[in-house]
Design an enzyme around this catalytic site. Structure first.
Site: not given
Lengths: 325, 322
Positions: B87, B58, B82-83, B129, B29, B60
């Site tokens: 996941i 977007l 992204q973070f 995050h 992303e 995962e």
């Protein structure tokens, strides 16, 4: 039929794989009831959808990403009956998994049959990734994900179709809709009548086809493959069909389907209908049918004996292939 | 050689490998036009085009799942989540697909891919995050897990990861992305699979940690009168046991430090293995300094929740006084 590339010889071969699959399937159930095969997942009833679509691809070259219902598909794609039986009985030489997976978890590197896991719809995103690889490598391959209608409830079905459509990837999503996800009927799976209706939400064509007619399935798959190869992106095909047996050898479908419903569908058995058609067209006759049946019987007997005598995996290989480095 | 931050070193490794191997492909992303939310993929789409640096929808599971398909189709994908906390959405693709393709096909298929993910605390981003989830993946046979703590290691380890014929989870400590610069070679180099790094040699106590806690351990050792051996594991799967055990056999004392929550954390595995294999060398129980058994806290509590200088110094003291 002349304009679709199907010769009488090819149609006879399609019929052969449908009958072969049914015969292998029947033998698998016997081996299960004898206590030799742990579990059986049938393609019984789905043969036309699977074989018809396989013949529309470059068999052995295009990627197929099957699910557990796809015995007839992998046979038509080139897997031998011996290999199927080695897999069923979990033998070391099983080319699908070396005996490491449950039966009907197909995968064959040389034939471009992608290895699959047990969780449904995971293969949809893999097919999309393979299609992205084909786009980058310009290898001209199409990838086809096969799946039941129940798995279209999964998030990954949505993620795969959306991604494939955005990037116009050379992939076909081939749904074998038999009306039941084990016991749950399609009306409890989705609030639309047809899986194909979902295609509109992704900006791709959705095609409904009679999954019990191999020639119609062949034609729509061929069209989708041409579309994919020419860079126009994915297609969702919904082949309406029916499984004539329980979900697996551990299932009892009397709990959720009436016998009348099953009998009604059996009037449209794809093997019977296709045999009638090819006989009427003079492609099949009593002589070549008899020869074909004998050939299949011999093949299934040979494969059963071969697999039963084949060694189980060596326990010393437990740690093999966890990592390659 | 030039001075680089960790995020620049990661960008450098990706650029080098995209240029060297046409089968390498970056996907995720915002990785394309935007260059990644942390700029790790800055400029790569302009240099290599949108087919090699792919902005994904977007989703995962589609990112990791597509990487699995790409890898089985002959490509070397480097996916970005992204973070790391996101996941969870791709857990099946990580644990029962990527990790098992080789095993379940008895070696006929493999999934040589890298999943990169920023993670860790200290940057005032609460909850998912900042999560440190390495233990989940170390507990998954078939995956390699690696975590740099310096710019030099980040580049060498990423190059090794991309060239490894198995799936590698590459964890990037957010707090270290731009916290300091280091000399990083312009050229190609790898850091061997499974090799830990001895950060500092000492004689009285072994500090074992990985990722964002490594600079904290170094500072604790600087300020301590105790002579500390410091080991940065780098590879969490496989773990460099000979390195850890040789150190403990020398010092007789060990403290394991990680940001992840305590219970079932990788520190427990390190402590258990030390007592199994170096019991007679031990002068004191192996101590752990970790995050607490809660979801990642609000920014107000973050500095106390993390294994900070004070908590490490306290653990060193208790171990020495046992």
């Amino acid at each position: 039929m002349a304009d679709n590339g199907l010769t009488p010889e090819l149609m006879k071969e399609m019929y052969y794989y449908m009958v072969l699959s049914r015969a292998v399937d029947d033998r698998m159930w016997i081996l299960n009831r004898q206590g030799k095969a742990p579990v059986v997942y049938s393609s019984n009833g789905h043969e036309a959808a699977q074989v018809g679509s396989a013949f529309a691809l470059n068999r052995g070259e295009d990627w197929i990403c099957p699910y557990y219902r796809d015995l007839a598909l992998v046979l038509a794609y080139g897997m031998s009956v011996r290999d199927v039986m080695l897999h069923l009985l979990g033998r070391a030489q099983d080319p699908n998994s070396g005996g490491r997976q449950m039966p009907a978890h197909w995968g064959h590197r040389q034939l471009h049959i992608l290895t699959g896991g047990s969780v449904v719809a995971t293969q949809d995103v893999h097919a999309t990734g393979l299609a992205l690889a084909s786009k980058v490598l310009k290898d001209g391959r199409v990838s086809v994900a096969y799946f039941g209608e129940g798995s279209t409830s999964q998030g990954e079905f949505h993620e795969a179709l959306n991604f494939a459509a955005v990037h116009k990837l050379p992939v076909i999503f081939f749904n074998e809709n038999n009306g039941y996800a084990i016991s749950v009927p399609a009306r409890k799976q989705m609030a639309v009548m047809d899986v194909a209706a979902r295609a509109a939400g992704y900006g791709m064509p959705g095609v409904i086809v009679d999954g019990n007619d191999p020639l119609k399935v062949y034609e729509v798959t061929r069209e989708a493959a041409e579309r994919a190869r020419s860079g126009d992106g994915p297609t969702l095909i919904e082949a309406k069909t029916y499984r004539f047996v329980p979900h697996s050898s551990d299932d009892d479908d009397r709990a959720y389907r009436s016998r009348e419903e099953v009998q009604e569908w059996k009037k449209r058995d794809p093997l019977v209908m296709f045999e009638q058609r090819l006989t009427e067209d003079g492609i099949l006759n009593d002589d070549n049918l008899t020869a074909m049946r004998q050939q299949i019987k011999d093949l299934v007997n040979d494969a059963t004996d071969f697999a039963e005598q084949a060694p189980l995996p060596d326990p010393g290989t437990l740690y093999a292939e966890v990592y390659g480095s | 050689m030039s001075q680089m931050t960790m995020v620049q070193a990661i960008n450098h490794a990706l650029r080098l490998e995209l240029g060297r191997n046409e089968r390498v492909l970056v996907l995720g992303e915002d990785v394309g036009r935007n260059g990644g939310v942390f700029r790790a993929t800055d400029g790569l789409m302009a240099a290599f085009g949108p087919d090699r640096v792919v902005d994904m929808p977007l989703a995962e599971s589609a990112i990791v799942g597509a990487a699995v398909g790409l890898a089985m189709g002959g490509m070397c994908p480097v996916a970005e989540i992204q973070f790391l906390g996101f996941i969870y959405e791709a857990m099946d693709q990580m644990a029962s697909q990527a990790a098992r393709v080789r095993f379940r096909s008895n070696g006929r298929f493999s999934a040589p891919l890298v999943v990169r993910a920023p993670f860790g605390g200290g940057v005032r981003t609460p909850e998912v995050h900042s999560d440190s989830l390495e233990a989940l993946f170390v507990h998954t046979p078939g995956l390699y897990v690696v975590m740099p703590s310096t710019p030099y290691d980040a580049k060498g380890l990423l190059l090794t990861a991309i060239r490894t014929p198995d799936p590698v989870l590459f964890l990037e400590p957010m707090a270290l992305y731009r916290s300091f610069r280091q000399e990083v070679p312009e050229g190609d180099y790898e850091i061997p699979l499974g090799a830990a790094r001895v950060v500092r040699a000492g004689t009285q106590l072994t500090l074992v940690g990985w990722g964002p806690v490594v600079p904290v351990m170094e500072e604790a050792a600087e300020r301590s009168a105790v002579s500390c051996d410091i080991i940065d594991l780098r590879w969490l799967s496989p773990i460099d046991w000979p390195c850890v055990l040789a150190s403990v056999e020398k010092t007789g004392r060990a403290v394991v430090v990680h940001e992840a929550v305590r219970t079932g954390g990788l520190g427990a595995e390190v402590a258990a293995t030390i007592q199994e294999r170096a019991f007679l060398s031990l002068e004191a129980p192996v101590m752990r300094v970790t995050g607490y058994d809660t979801p990642y806290p609000v920014p107000l509590l973050e500095d106390d929740w993390l294994p900070n200088l004070e908590r490490i110094r306290h653990a060193i003291k208790r171990t020495m006084e046992f």
